[in-house]
Design a protein around this motif. Structure first.
Motif, PDB file in Angstrom:
ATOM      1  N   CYS A   1       0.863  -1.183   0.000  1.00 19.69           N
ATOM      2  CA  CYS A   1       0.000   0.000   0.000  1.00 19.69           C
ATOM      3  C   CYS A   1       0.904   1.240   0.000  1.00 19.69           C
ATOM      4  CB  CYS A   1      -0.894   0.015   1.235  1.00 19.69           C
ATOM      5  SG  CYS A   1      -1.812   1.556   1.427  1.00 19.69           S
ATOM      6  N   PRO A   2       0.723   2.136  -0.965  1.00 21.06           N
ATOM      7  CA  PRO A   2       1.573   3.319  -1.004  1.00 21.06           C
ATOM      8  C   PRO A   2       1.298   4.288   0.145  1.00 21.06           C
ATOM      9  CG  PRO A   2      -0.061   3.374  -2.755  1.00 21.06           C
ATOM     10  CD  PRO A   2      -0.196   2.051  -2.087  1.00 21.06           C
ATOM     11  N   SER A   3       0.214   4.085   0.864  1.00 16.91           N
ATOM     12  CA  SER A   3      -0.090   4.962   1.985  1.00 16.91           C
ATOM     13  C   SER A   3       0.530   4.468   3.292  1.00 16.91           C
ATOM     14  CB  SER A   3      -1.606   5.088   2.160  1.00 16.91           C
ATOM     15  OG  SER A   3      -1.894   5.878   3.278  1.00 16.91           O
ATOM     16  N   CYS A   4       0.263   3.199   3.654  1.00 11.04           N
ATOM     17  CA  CYS A   4       0.711   2.699   4.965  1.00 11.04           C
ATOM     18  C   CYS A   4       1.844   1.687   4.858  1.00 11.04           C
ATOM     19  CB  CYS A   4      -0.458   2.102   5.739  1.00 11.04           C
ATOM     20  SG  CYS A   4      -1.111   0.581   5.016  1.00 11.04           S
ATOM     21  N   GLY A   5       2.136   1.200   3.666  1.00 14.67           N
ATOM     22  CA  GLY A   5       3.226   0.247   3.487  1.00 14.67           C
ATOM     23  C   GLY A   5       2.854  -1.190   3.767  1.00 14.67           C
ATOM     24  N   ALA A   6       1.575  -1.467   4.084  1.00 11.16           N
ATOM     25  CA  ALA A   6       1.157  -2.849   4.335  1.00 11.16           C
ATOM     26  C   ALA A   6       1.328  -3.673   3.064  1.00 11.16           C
ATOM     27  CB  ALA A   6      -0.301  -2.890   4.788  1.00 11.16           C
ATOM     28  N   GLU A   7       1.703  -4.930   3.255  1.00 13.60           N
ATOM     29  CA  GLU A   7       1.865  -5.832   2.124  1.00 13.60           C
ATOM     30  C   GLU A   7       0.496  -6.245   1.600  1.00 13.60           C
ATOM     31  OE1 GLU A   7       4.217  -9.944   0.972  1.00 13.60           O
ATOM     32  OE2 GLU A   7       4.037  -9.348   3.062  1.00 13.60           O
ATOM     33  N   VAL A   8       0.285  -6.087   0.313  1.00 14.82           N
ATOM     34  CA  VAL A   8      -1.008  -6.441  -0.278  1.00 14.82           C
ATOM     35  C   VAL A   8      -1.059  -7.951  -0.470  1.00 14.82           C
ATOM     36  CG1 VAL A   8      -2.536  -6.167  -2.261  1.00 14.82           C
ATOM     37  CG2 VAL A   8      -1.168  -4.216  -1.439  1.00 14.82           C
ATOM     38  N   VAL A   9      -2.034  -8.574   0.172  1.00 15.30           N
ATOM     39  CA  VAL A   9      -2.218 -10.013   0.073  1.00 15.30           C
ATOM     40  C   VAL A   9      -3.392 -10.263  -0.863  1.00 15.30           C
ATOM     41  CG1 VAL A   9      -2.794 -12.115   1.334  1.00 15.30           C
ATOM     42  CG2 VAL A   9      -1.335 -10.374   2.385  1.00 15.30           C
ATOM     43  N   ARG A  10      -3.175 -11.092  -1.840  1.00 13.19           N
ATOM     44  CA  ARG A  10      -4.241 -11.424  -2.781  1.00 13.19           C
ATOM     45  C   ARG A  10      -4.820 -12.779  -2.401  1.00 13.19           C
ATOM     46  NH1 ARG A  10      -0.573  -8.327  -5.099  1.00 13.19           N
ATOM     47  NH2 ARG A  10      -1.264  -6.647  -6.428  1.00 13.19           N
ATOM     48  N   ASP A  11      -6.024 -13.015  -2.827  1.00 15.60           N
ATOM     49  CA  ASP A  11      -6.680 -14.304  -2.542  1.00 15.60           C
ATOM     50  C   ASP A  11      -5.782 -15.433  -2.990  1.00 15.60           C
ATOM     51  OD1 ASP A  11      -8.815 -13.003  -1.510  1.00 15.60           O
ATOM     52  OD2 ASP A  11      -9.975 -13.066  -3.375  1.00 15.60           O
ATOM     53  N   GLY A  12      -5.646 -16.437  -2.123  1.00 16.12           N
ATOM     54  CA  GLY A  12      -4.832 -17.592  -2.447  1.00 16.12           C
ATOM     55  C   GLY A  12      -3.385 -17.465  -2.024  1.00 16.12           C
ATOM     56  N   GLU A  13      -2.991 -16.312  -1.453  1.00 13.53           N
ATOM     57  CA  GLU A  13      -1.595 -16.139  -0.984  1.00 13.53           C
ATOM     58  C   GLU A  13      -1.500 -16.438   0.493  1.00 13.53           C
ATOM     59  OE1 GLU A  13       0.173 -12.399  -2.040  1.00 13.53           O
ATOM     60  OE2 GLU A  13      -0.352 -12.660  -4.128  1.00 13.53           O
TER      61      GLU A  13
END
Ligand SMILES: [Zn+2]
Length: 107
Positions: free
Chosen positions: A95-107
């Motif tokens: 996330c360019p705002s908070c830096g959280a790692e984007v998790v997609r379905d199935g990851e």
């Protein structure tokens, strides 16, 4: 527990301090309790695990705002990306705002 980068830095600063100074009461457990604020060894380990683990989020499309949103910080990516196609926004790894790692379905 606060898992912001500032909170992580503060815990790291305190751990580094104790690495080169005396432990609280000569005890590693007392030191970890002082640093994490936990009251048990399980609590200390849980708090440290939460700090080590990267924040995660999902990006979802909000029809009302016509924008992708971060589930961790709630920010709209449309306001962050300044003209970049919103079709590209959903492919962010973090996330360019908070830096959280984007998790997609199935990851
Ligand atoms: Zn976010």
């Amino acid at each position: 527990m606060d898992t912001s980068n500032d909170a992580r830095r503060e815990v790291a600063r305190q751990l580094n301090h104790y690495a080169y100074n005396e432990l609280e009461g000569g005890s590693l457990l007392k030191t970890l309790k002082a640093v994490t604020g936990a009251t048990s060894w399980r609590g200390c380990l849980t708090e440290l695990a939460m700090l080590i683990k990267p924040n995660e989020c999902h990006m979802y499309y909000d029809r009302k705002l016509d924008s992708y949103m971060c589930t961790h910080c709630g920010e709209s990516l449309e306001f962050i990306s300044y003209g970049v196609s919103r079709h590209v926004d959903k492919d962010y790894r973090f996330c360019p705002s908070c830096g959280a790692e984007v998790v997609r379905d199935g990851e």
